[in-house]
Design a protein around this motif. Sequence first.
Motif, PDB file in Angstrom:
ATOM      1  N   ARG A   1     -43.707  10.585  -4.187  1.00  0.00           N
ATOM      2  CA  ARG A   1     -45.151  10.335  -4.263  1.00  0.00           C
ATOM      3  C   ARG A   1     -45.476   8.912  -3.820  1.00  0.00           C
ATOM      4  O   ARG A   1     -44.798   7.958  -4.198  1.00  0.00           O
ATOM      5  CB  ARG A   1     -45.648  10.502  -5.699  1.00  0.00           C
ATOM      6  CG  ARG A   1     -45.693  11.928  -6.172  1.00  0.00           C
ATOM      7  CD  ARG A   1     -46.263  12.046  -7.589  1.00  0.00           C
ATOM      8  NE  ARG A   1     -47.613  11.514  -7.617  1.00  0.00           N
ATOM      9  CZ  ARG A   1     -48.028  10.631  -8.519  1.00  0.00           C
ATOM     10  NH1 ARG A   1     -47.230  10.186  -9.452  1.00  0.00           N
ATOM     11  NH2 ARG A   1     -49.261  10.190  -8.489  1.00  0.00           N
TER      12      ARG A   1
ATOM     13  N   THR B   1     -35.516  15.501 -10.707  1.00  0.00           N
ATOM     14  CA  THR B   1     -36.240  16.001  -9.542  1.00  0.00           C
ATOM     15  C   THR B   1     -35.255  16.537  -8.509  1.00  0.00           C
ATOM     16  O   THR B   1     -34.096  16.111  -8.442  1.00  0.00           O
ATOM     17  CB  THR B   1     -37.071  14.883  -8.890  1.00  0.00           C
ATOM     18  OG1 THR B   1     -36.192  13.881  -8.380  1.00  0.00           O
ATOM     19  CG2 THR B   1     -38.061  14.277  -9.857  1.00  0.00           C
TER      20      THR B   1
ATOM     21  N   SER C   1     -46.076   6.710  -6.857  1.00  0.00           N
ATOM     22  CA  SER C   1     -45.051   6.910  -7.885  1.00  0.00           C
ATOM     23  C   SER C   1     -44.872   5.681  -8.762  1.00  0.00           C
ATOM     24  O   SER C   1     -44.662   4.565  -8.269  1.00  0.00           O
ATOM     25  CB  SER C   1     -43.707   7.241  -7.213  1.00  0.00           C
ATOM     26  OG  SER C   1     -42.655   7.116  -8.143  1.00  0.00           O
TER      27      SER C   1
ATOM     28  N   TYR D   1     -39.137  16.516 -14.244  1.00  0.00           N
ATOM     29  CA  TYR D   1     -39.934  17.698 -13.935  1.00  0.00           C
ATOM     30  C   TYR D   1     -39.296  18.885 -14.626  1.00  0.00           C
ATOM     31  O   TYR D   1     -38.101  19.141 -14.443  1.00  0.00           O
ATOM     32  CB  TYR D   1     -40.003  17.963 -12.422  1.00  0.00           C
ATOM     33  CG  TYR D   1     -40.830  16.958 -11.666  1.00  0.00           C
ATOM     34  CD1 TYR D   1     -42.099  16.577 -12.109  1.00  0.00           C
ATOM     35  CD2 TYR D   1     -40.364  16.390 -10.502  1.00  0.00           C
ATOM     36  CE1 TYR D   1     -42.860  15.659 -11.409  1.00  0.00           C
ATOM     37  CE2 TYR D   1     -41.121  15.470  -9.794  1.00  0.00           C
ATOM     38  CZ  TYR D   1     -42.362  15.110 -10.263  1.00  0.00           C
ATOM     39  OH  TYR D   1     -43.114  14.197  -9.567  1.00  0.00           O
TER      40      TYR D   1
ATOM     41  N   SER E   1     -36.187   7.751 -11.835  1.00  0.00           N
ATOM     42  CA  SER E   1     -36.578   9.089 -11.407  1.00  0.00           C
ATOM     43  C   SER E   1     -37.401   9.763 -12.495  1.00  0.00           C
ATOM     44  O   SER E   1     -37.074   9.657 -13.673  1.00  0.00           O
ATOM     45  CB  SER E   1     -35.332   9.928 -11.102  1.00  0.00           C
ATOM     46  OG  SER E   1     -35.687  11.178 -10.578  1.00  0.00           O
ATOM     47  N   PRO E   2     -38.449  10.473 -12.100  1.00  0.00           N
ATOM     48  CA  PRO E   2     -39.254  11.182 -13.099  1.00  0.00           C
ATOM     49  C   PRO E   2     -38.556  12.441 -13.608  1.00  0.00           C
ATOM     50  O   PRO E   2     -37.505  12.827 -13.105  1.00  0.00           O
ATOM     51  CB  PRO E   2     -40.525  11.550 -12.330  1.00  0.00           C
ATOM     52  CG  PRO E   2     -40.119  11.595 -10.904  1.00  0.00           C
ATOM     53  CD  PRO E   2     -38.986  10.618 -10.744  1.00  0.00           C
TER      54      PRO E   2
ATOM     55  N   SER F   1     -38.690   9.964  -6.770  1.00  0.00           N
ATOM     56  CA  SER F   1     -40.018  10.480  -6.485  1.00  0.00           C
ATOM     57  C   SER F   1     -40.419  10.129  -5.059  1.00  0.00           C
ATOM     58  O   SER F   1     -40.175   9.016  -4.593  1.00  0.00           O
ATOM     59  CB  SER F   1     -41.048   9.880  -7.445  1.00  0.00           C
ATOM     60  OG  SER F   1     -42.351  10.319  -7.117  1.00  0.00           O
TER      61      SER F   1
END
Length: 186
Positions: free
Chosen positions: A11, A82, A14, A77, A74-75, A9
């Motif tokens: 962000r 990602t 994050s 999506y 890691s997220p 991420s």
Amino acid sequence: MNVLAISGSLRAASINTALLRAAKRLAPPEVAVVLCPVVGELPLFNPDLERQLPSSVVQLQAQVASADALLIASPEYAHGVTGTIKNLLDWLVSFEPFVDKPVAVLNVSPRAHHADSALRETLKTMSAVIVESASVTIPLLGAGLTEDGMVDYPPVARAIRESLAALYKVAALGLPEQGPSFPLVR
């Protein structure tokens, strides 16, 4: 043992990056966790650039080569990894020092099983050694914990410490896997 921590991420706030920073703070003295600083600087993967690698890719490869192990958070999506983490891994596909590199995968949401599975499949395809006893789901999504909160909250701090200890046993000491001690922290 040197561990390169990679967040999927970009962000600023994050939770995945906060988890990796908490891991750095909770690491035992024999484990040095360094956050990968070039994740957001990598150009989109293009095999034409492999003849003269961009400086950020050279830096990434040097960090991976010098690391004894990787720690990835890691997220998810749209039920996948990602683009950030996929792009980073694409730059490492033909990088020989990545082969047989011990990797721990941290997941901050039990619902993010699609990305977790996809990330593991990519890592296996790239011949990484996923250290299952160090790869855990720590349900942080919606918990409202900051990095400091993760460090101070005993169940999360314990999960991080045990993950790093398991990674150390396999990557630094060469001990066989003991199996996950706690695949999901509640």
